[in-house]
Write a protein that holds these residues in place. Structure first.
Motif, short mmCIF file in Angstrom:
data_model
loop_
_atom_site.label_atom_id
_atom_site.label_comp_id
_atom_site.label_asym_id
_atom_site.label_seq_id
_atom_site.Cartn_x
_atom_site.Cartn_y
_atom_site.Cartn_z
N ALA A 119 -44.38 -0.43 -7.34
CA ALA A 119 -44.30 -1.64 -8.15
C ALA A 119 -42.95 -1.61 -8.84
O ALA A 119 -42.48 -0.55 -9.27
CB ALA A 119 -45.41 -1.67 -9.19
N VAL A 120 -42.31 -2.76 -8.92
CA VAL A 120 -41.03 -2.87 -9.64
C VAL A 120 -41.25 -3.84 -10.79
O VAL A 120 -41.61 -5.00 -10.57
CB VAL A 120 -39.90 -3.37 -8.70
CG1 VAL A 120 -38.58 -3.44 -9.46
CG2 VAL A 120 -39.78 -2.46 -7.47
N GLN A 121 -41.05 -3.34 -12.00
CA GLN A 121 -41.28 -4.12 -13.22
C GLN A 121 -39.94 -4.51 -13.83
O GLN A 121 -39.03 -3.70 -13.92
CB GLN A 121 -42.07 -3.28 -14.22
CG GLN A 121 -42.33 -3.99 -15.54
CD GLN A 121 -43.02 -3.08 -16.54
OE1 GLN A 121 -42.94 -1.86 -16.47
NE2 GLN A 121 -43.70 -3.69 -17.49
N GLU A 122 -39.87 -5.76 -14.26
CA GLU A 122 -38.67 -6.22 -14.96
C GLU A 122 -38.85 -6.00 -16.47
O GLU A 122 -39.81 -6.48 -17.07
CB GLU A 122 -38.44 -7.71 -14.71
CG GLU A 122 -37.26 -8.27 -15.48
CD GLU A 122 -37.06 -9.74 -15.23
OE1 GLU A 122 -36.41 -10.08 -14.21
OE2 GLU A 122 -37.58 -10.55 -16.03
N ILE A 123 -37.93 -5.25 -17.04
CA ILE A 123 -37.82 -5.14 -18.49
C ILE A 123 -36.36 -5.45 -18.82
O ILE A 123 -35.47 -4.62 -18.62
CB ILE A 123 -38.24 -3.75 -19.01
CG1 ILE A 123 -39.71 -3.49 -18.68
CG2 ILE A 123 -37.99 -3.64 -20.52
CD1 ILE A 123 -40.25 -2.16 -19.17
N LYS A 124 -36.11 -6.68 -19.25
CA LYS A 124 -34.74 -7.13 -19.49
C LYS A 124 -34.02 -6.27 -20.50
O LYS A 124 -32.81 -6.10 -20.44
CB LYS A 124 -34.76 -8.60 -19.93
CG LYS A 124 -35.20 -9.52 -18.82
CD LYS A 124 -35.24 -10.96 -19.28
CE LYS A 124 -35.77 -11.83 -18.14
NZ LYS A 124 -35.83 -13.22 -18.49
N ALA A 125 -34.75 -5.70 -21.45
CA ALA A 125 -34.14 -4.86 -22.48
C ALA A 125 -33.44 -3.64 -21.89
O ALA A 125 -32.55 -3.07 -22.53
CB ALA A 125 -35.20 -4.43 -23.49
N ARG A 126 -33.81 -3.23 -20.67
CA ARG A 126 -33.16 -2.07 -20.05
C ARG A 126 -31.66 -2.32 -19.78
O ARG A 126 -30.89 -1.37 -19.68
CB ARG A 126 -33.83 -1.69 -18.73
CG ARG A 126 -35.20 -1.11 -18.88
CD ARG A 126 -35.15 0.29 -19.50
NE ARG A 126 -36.45 0.92 -19.41
CZ ARG A 126 -37.38 0.85 -20.34
NH1 ARG A 126 -37.15 0.19 -21.46
NH2 ARG A 126 -38.54 1.45 -20.16
N ALA A 127 -31.27 -3.57 -19.66
CA ALA A 127 -29.85 -3.86 -19.42
C ALA A 127 -29.00 -3.40 -20.60
O ALA A 127 -27.89 -2.89 -20.41
CB ALA A 127 -29.66 -5.36 -19.18
N GLU A 128 -29.50 -3.57 -21.81
CA GLU A 128 -28.75 -3.19 -23.01
C GLU A 128 -29.15 -1.82 -23.55
O GLU A 128 -28.36 -1.17 -24.21
CB GLU A 128 -28.94 -4.24 -24.09
CG GLU A 128 -28.35 -5.58 -23.72
CD GLU A 128 -28.62 -6.64 -24.77
OE1 GLU A 128 -28.98 -6.28 -25.91
OE2 GLU A 128 -28.47 -7.82 -24.45
N ASN A 129 -30.38 -1.40 -23.27
CA ASN A 129 -30.89 -0.14 -23.81
C ASN A 129 -31.54 0.69 -22.71
O ASN A 129 -32.76 0.86 -22.68
CB ASN A 129 -31.92 -0.42 -24.92
CG ASN A 129 -31.32 -1.13 -26.08
OD1 ASN A 129 -30.30 -0.71 -26.61
ND2 ASN A 129 -31.94 -2.23 -26.49
N PRO A 130 -30.73 1.25 -21.79
CA PRO A 130 -31.33 2.08 -20.73
C PRO A 130 -31.94 3.34 -21.32
O PRO A 130 -31.51 3.82 -22.38
CB PRO A 130 -30.15 2.40 -19.82
CG PRO A 130 -28.94 2.25 -20.68
CD PRO A 130 -29.28 1.20 -21.70
N LEU A 131 -32.95 3.87 -20.66
CA LEU A 131 -33.56 5.11 -21.13
C LEU A 131 -32.59 6.28 -21.05
O LEU A 131 -32.65 7.20 -21.86
CB LEU A 131 -34.83 5.42 -20.33
CG LEU A 131 -35.99 4.45 -20.51
CD1 LEU A 131 -37.17 4.88 -19.65
CD2 LEU A 131 -36.40 4.37 -21.97
N ILE A 132 -31.72 6.25 -20.07
CA ILE A 132 -30.69 7.27 -19.91
C ILE A 132 -29.35 6.58 -20.06
O ILE A 132 -29.07 5.61 -19.34
CB ILE A 132 -30.78 7.96 -18.54
CG1 ILE A 132 -32.12 8.68 -18.41
CG2 ILE A 132 -29.63 8.93 -18.34
CD1 ILE A 132 -32.36 9.28 -17.05
N ALA A 133 -28.53 7.05 -20.98
CA ALA A 133 -27.23 6.42 -21.22
C ALA A 133 -26.42 6.42 -19.94
O ALA A 133 -26.35 7.41 -19.22
CB ALA A 133 -26.48 7.16 -22.32
N LYS A 134 -25.81 5.28 -19.62
CA LYS A 134 -25.06 5.15 -18.37
C LYS A 134 -23.93 6.15 -18.27
O LYS A 134 -23.68 6.70 -17.21
CB LYS A 134 -24.55 3.72 -18.21
CG LYS A 134 -25.67 2.73 -17.96
CD LYS A 134 -25.13 1.42 -17.47
CE LYS A 134 -26.23 0.41 -17.34
NZ LYS A 134 -27.10 0.61 -16.20
N ASP A 135 -23.22 6.41 -19.37
CA ASP A 135 -22.11 7.37 -19.29
C ASP A 135 -22.63 8.79 -19.00
O ASP A 135 -22.04 9.53 -18.23
CB ASP A 135 -21.26 7.35 -20.56
CG ASP A 135 -22.04 7.68 -21.82
OD1 ASP A 135 -23.28 7.57 -21.83
OD2 ASP A 135 -21.39 8.06 -22.81
#
Length: 145
Positions: A119-135
């Motif tokens: 299942a793929v769930q959309e959580i728009k907040a992940r765009a600004e607040n990922p669980l793992i920092a992108k850097d």
């Protein structure tokens, strides 16, 4: 104390076919494919994830029937874009379903060649607040080579 889920064993019938599906069609990173005269073990990680899938021919990895893992869940910031990306790569996906209008209420799904389903769930907040920092994630992948 933190307890992190980092690996899920996925039961598959054909290791090479599964590598091609998850790496080439779904877009997971191939972390390693270790083969020798005693074993074949593969680990792949979804982009941006702290949890990987692993499959192989070791006894512990053969305890479940291929295709028996159901409803593993991925989270993306834009379900429509993720769905289109998979369609463009040749993956059969379900239609978008809006279960609830609030963030987190939109889903679609797909299955691998053995029938393990996602299942793929959309959580728009992940765009600004990922669980793992992108850097941090980028550094980890760079260190792996």
């Amino acid at each position: 104390m933190d307890w992190t889920l980092e690996v899920v064993v996925l039961p598959v019938s054909d290791i090479e076919r599964s590598i091609e599906f998850y790496r080439d069609k779904v877009g997971f990173h191939l972390d390693h494919h270790t083969k020798n005269e005693h074993m074949s073990v593969t680990q792949l990680t979804p982009p941006g994830s702290g949890c990987s899938i692993v499959f192989g021919d070791l006894p512990a990895q053969k305890q479940m029937e291929p295709g028996s893992m159901k409803s593993l869940q991925l989270v993306v910031a834009d379900a429509a874009a993720a769905r289109q990306e998979l369609l463009d790569r040749g993956v059969e996906v379900t239609e978008l379903q809006v279960i609830a209008p609030s963030d987190g209420g939109t889903f679609f799904g797909f299955a691998d060649p053995d029938g393990n389903s996602w299942a793929v769930q959309e959580i728009k907040a992940r765009a600004e607040n990922p669980l793992i920092a992108k850097d941090a994630n980028a550094r980890a992948w760079a260190e792996q080579g």
